[in-house]
Design a protein around this motif. Sequence first.
Motif, PDB file in Angstrom:
ATOM      1  N   ALA A  20      -6.207   2.082  -1.463  1.00 41.79           N
ATOM      2  CA  ALA A  20      -4.992   2.682  -2.033  1.00 41.79           C
ATOM      3  C   ALA A  20      -5.211   3.032  -3.495  1.00 41.79           C
ATOM      4  CB  ALA A  20      -3.803   1.735  -1.869  1.00 41.79           C
ATOM      5  N   GLN A  21      -5.824   2.119  -4.235  1.00 42.08           N
ATOM      6  CA  GLN A  21      -6.094   2.375  -5.641  1.00 42.08           C
ATOM      7  C   GLN A  21      -7.079   3.532  -5.797  1.00 42.08           C
ATOM      8  OE1 GLN A  21      -4.369   0.625  -8.092  1.00 42.08           O
ATOM      9  NE2 GLN A  21      -5.130   2.253  -9.385  1.00 42.08           N
ATOM     10  N   ALA A  22      -8.097   3.588  -4.938  1.00 42.07           N
ATOM     11  CA  ALA A  22      -9.065   4.694  -4.985  1.00 42.07           C
ATOM     12  C   ALA A  22      -8.374   6.027  -4.708  1.00 42.07           C
ATOM     13  CB  ALA A  22     -10.179   4.463  -3.962  1.00 42.07           C
ATOM     14  N   MET A  23      -7.392   6.013  -3.824  1.00 44.86           N
ATOM     15  CA  MET A  23      -6.651   7.236  -3.528  1.00 44.86           C
ATOM     16  C   MET A  23      -5.919   7.735  -4.768  1.00 44.86           C
ATOM     17  SD  MET A  23      -5.656   9.525  -1.419  1.00 44.86           S
ATOM     18  CE  MET A  23      -4.359  10.726  -1.298  1.00 44.86           C
ATOM     19  N   ILE A  24      -5.227   6.852  -5.443  1.00 43.63           N
ATOM     20  CA  ILE A  24      -4.455   7.312  -6.599  1.00 43.63           C
ATOM     21  C   ILE A  24      -5.334   7.577  -7.812  1.00 43.63           C
ATOM     22  CG2 ILE A  24      -2.323   6.267  -5.771  1.00 43.63           C
ATOM     23  CD1 ILE A  24      -2.646   4.114  -7.921  1.00 43.63           C
ATOM     24  N   ASP A  25      -6.503   6.925  -7.852  1.00 46.37           N
ATOM     25  CA  ASP A  25      -7.445   7.183  -8.948  1.00 46.37           C
ATOM     26  C   ASP A  25      -8.300   8.420  -8.660  1.00 46.37           C
ATOM     27  OD1 ASP A  25      -6.554   4.936 -10.254  1.00 46.37           O
ATOM     28  OD2 ASP A  25      -8.251   3.686  -9.650  1.00 46.37           O
ATOM     29  N   ASP A  26      -8.204   8.926  -7.430  1.00 46.53           N
ATOM     30  CA  ASP A  26      -8.995  10.076  -6.996  1.00 46.53           C
ATOM     31  C   ASP A  26     -10.490   9.801  -7.140  1.00 46.53           C
ATOM     32  OD1 ASP A  26      -9.188  12.577  -5.813  1.00 46.53           O
ATOM     33  OD2 ASP A  26      -9.190  13.638  -7.722  1.00 46.53           O
ATOM     34  N   SER A  27     -10.883   8.573  -6.738  1.00 46.60           N
ATOM     35  CA  SER A  27     -12.295   8.234  -6.792  1.00 46.60           C
ATOM     36  C   SER A  27     -12.906   8.371  -5.403  1.00 46.60           C
ATOM     37  CB  SER A  27     -12.493   6.816  -7.346  1.00 46.60           C
ATOM     38  OG  SER A  27     -11.778   5.865  -6.599  1.00 46.60           O
ATOM     39  N   PHE A  28     -14.185   8.555  -5.382  1.00 43.41           N
ATOM     40  CA  PHE A  28     -14.885   8.817  -4.130  1.00 43.41           C
ATOM     41  C   PHE A  28     -15.894   7.723  -3.854  1.00 43.41           C
ATOM     42  CE2 PHE A  28     -13.569  12.936  -5.755  1.00 43.41           C
ATOM     43  CZ  PHE A  28     -12.918  13.456  -4.649  1.00 43.41           C
ATOM     44  N   VAL A  29     -16.184   7.534  -2.571  1.00 38.93           N
ATOM     45  CA  VAL A  29     -17.230   6.600  -2.180  1.00 38.93           C
ATOM     46  C   VAL A  29     -18.560   7.254  -2.465  1.00 38.93           C
ATOM     47  CG1 VAL A  29     -18.278   5.395  -0.238  1.00 38.93           C
ATOM     48  CG2 VAL A  29     -15.800   5.606  -0.363  1.00 38.93           C
ATOM     49  N   SER A  57      -6.802  -7.094   3.585  1.00 37.40           N
ATOM     50  CA  SER A  57      -5.932  -6.868   2.431  1.00 37.40           C
ATOM     51  C   SER A  57      -6.643  -6.254   1.235  1.00 37.40           C
ATOM     52  CB  SER A  57      -5.286  -8.180   1.983  1.00 37.40           C
ATOM     53  OG  SER A  57      -4.564  -8.753   3.025  1.00 37.40           O
ATOM     54  N   LYS A  58      -7.732  -6.863   0.815  1.00 36.14           N
ATOM     55  CA  LYS A  58      -8.426  -6.369  -0.373  1.00 36.14           C
ATOM     56  C   LYS A  58      -8.941  -4.959  -0.146  1.00 36.14           C
ATOM     57  CE  LYS A  58     -12.013  -7.347  -3.778  1.00 36.14           C
ATOM     58  NZ  LYS A  58     -11.639  -6.167  -4.482  1.00 36.14           N
ATOM     59  N   LYS A  59      -9.534  -4.699   1.006  1.00 35.23           N
ATOM     60  CA  LYS A  59     -10.043  -3.356   1.310  1.00 35.23           C
ATOM     61  C   LYS A  59      -8.910  -2.332   1.293  1.00 35.23           C
ATOM     62  CE  LYS A  59     -14.135  -4.217   4.143  1.00 35.23           C
ATOM     63  NZ  LYS A  59     -14.704  -3.966   5.482  1.00 35.23           N
ATOM     64  N   ALA A 103       0.843  -1.206   0.000  1.00 39.01           N
ATOM     65  CA  ALA A 103       0.000   0.000   0.000  1.00 39.01           C
ATOM     66  C   ALA A 103       0.873   1.249   0.000  1.00 39.01           C
ATOM     67  CB  ALA A 103      -0.940  -0.008   1.212  1.00 39.01           C
ATOM     68  N   TRP A 104       1.938   1.256   0.791  1.00 40.28           N
ATOM     69  CA  TRP A 104       2.852   2.398   0.844  1.00 40.28           C
ATOM     70  C   TRP A 104       3.450   2.660  -0.538  1.00 40.28           C
ATOM     71  CZ3 TRP A 104       4.222   6.432   3.653  1.00 40.28           C
ATOM     72  CH2 TRP A 104       5.402   7.098   3.324  1.00 40.28           C
ATOM     73  N   SER A 105       3.887   1.594  -1.191  1.00 38.97           N
ATOM     74  CA  SER A 105       4.515   1.735  -2.508  1.00 38.97           C
ATOM     75  C   SER A 105       3.556   2.362  -3.513  1.00 38.97           C
ATOM     76  CB  SER A 105       4.974   0.368  -3.030  1.00 38.97           C
ATOM     77  OG  SER A 105       5.977  -0.157  -2.192  1.00 38.97           O
ATOM     78  N   VAL A 106       2.317   1.914  -3.513  1.00 37.27           N
ATOM     79  CA  VAL A 106       1.323   2.423  -4.457  1.00 37.27           C
ATOM     80  C   VAL A 106       1.023   3.895  -4.180  1.00 37.27           C
ATOM     81  CG1 VAL A 106      -1.118   2.242  -5.139  1.00 37.27           C
ATOM     82  CG2 VAL A 106       0.272   0.176  -4.942  1.00 37.27           C
ATOM     83  N   VAL A 107       0.705   4.203  -2.930  1.00 34.34           N
ATOM     84  CA  VAL A 107       0.279   5.573  -2.612  1.00 34.34           C
ATOM     85  C   VAL A 107       1.454   6.555  -2.684  1.00 34.34           C
ATOM     86  CG1 VAL A 107      -0.798   7.075  -0.880  1.00 34.34           C
ATOM     87  CG2 VAL A 107      -1.682   4.768  -1.240  1.00 34.34           C
ATOM     88  N   SER A 108       2.586   6.201  -2.114  1.00 33.09           N
ATOM     89  CA  SER A 108       3.705   7.151  -2.104  1.00 33.09           C
ATOM     90  C   SER A 108       4.275   7.401  -3.499  1.00 33.09           C
ATOM     91  CB  SER A 108       4.820   6.699  -1.150  1.00 33.09           C
ATOM     92  OG  SER A 108       5.432   5.513  -1.599  1.00 33.09           O
ATOM     93  N   ALA A 109       4.286   6.379  -4.352  1.00 28.82           N
ATOM     94  CA  ALA A 109       4.800   6.555  -5.721  1.00 28.82           C
ATOM     95  C   ALA A 109       3.923   7.510  -6.523  1.00 28.82           C
ATOM     96  CB  ALA A 109       4.898   5.209  -6.430  1.00 28.82           C
TER      97      ALA A 109
END
Length: 127
Positions: free
Chosen positions: A117-126, A110-112, A72-78
Amino acid sequence: MDISPRQTSGCTGTAHLGIRVVVRQLNSGLGATLVAALTGNEDPRSSYKWARDSGPEPRTDAVQRLLLAHRAWSVVSANEGEHVARLWFIGANPWLDETSPIEAISAMESKKVMDAAQAMIDDSFVG
C-alpha cells in the motif's frame, strides 16, 4: 524506521472505529463479495450481516483481516481515490509476489500488504 503520516493516520483511524463501521466502509468501497472473500467467508452476504447493528459478530480471524483491509483501504483510497484503490485490491501486485491484496489479506500477510500500500502511494517500483 520512517513511518509516513498518511500510513499512520490510516492505522489510527481504523483503531478508533467499531467493526461494524469498518465493515460498512469496506462494503461501500469494495463490495460485499470482496469483503467476504478477504475474510475467507464463502457467503457474500456475511459482510452485510456483520455491518448490521443487530447482526452477528465476525470471527476473531475475520476481524483481524477486516481491520488490515480497512487500514490498507484507508491509505490507498485517501491518496489515490476509491476507484484506484478498488483496482489495487483486486489486481496482481508485484510487491505481493503477483498475488492480489485481497489474497494477501486473506493469508494475513500484514506487513507485505501495508508495504505494498505504501509503495502504491509512493509510486515506487519493485526492482
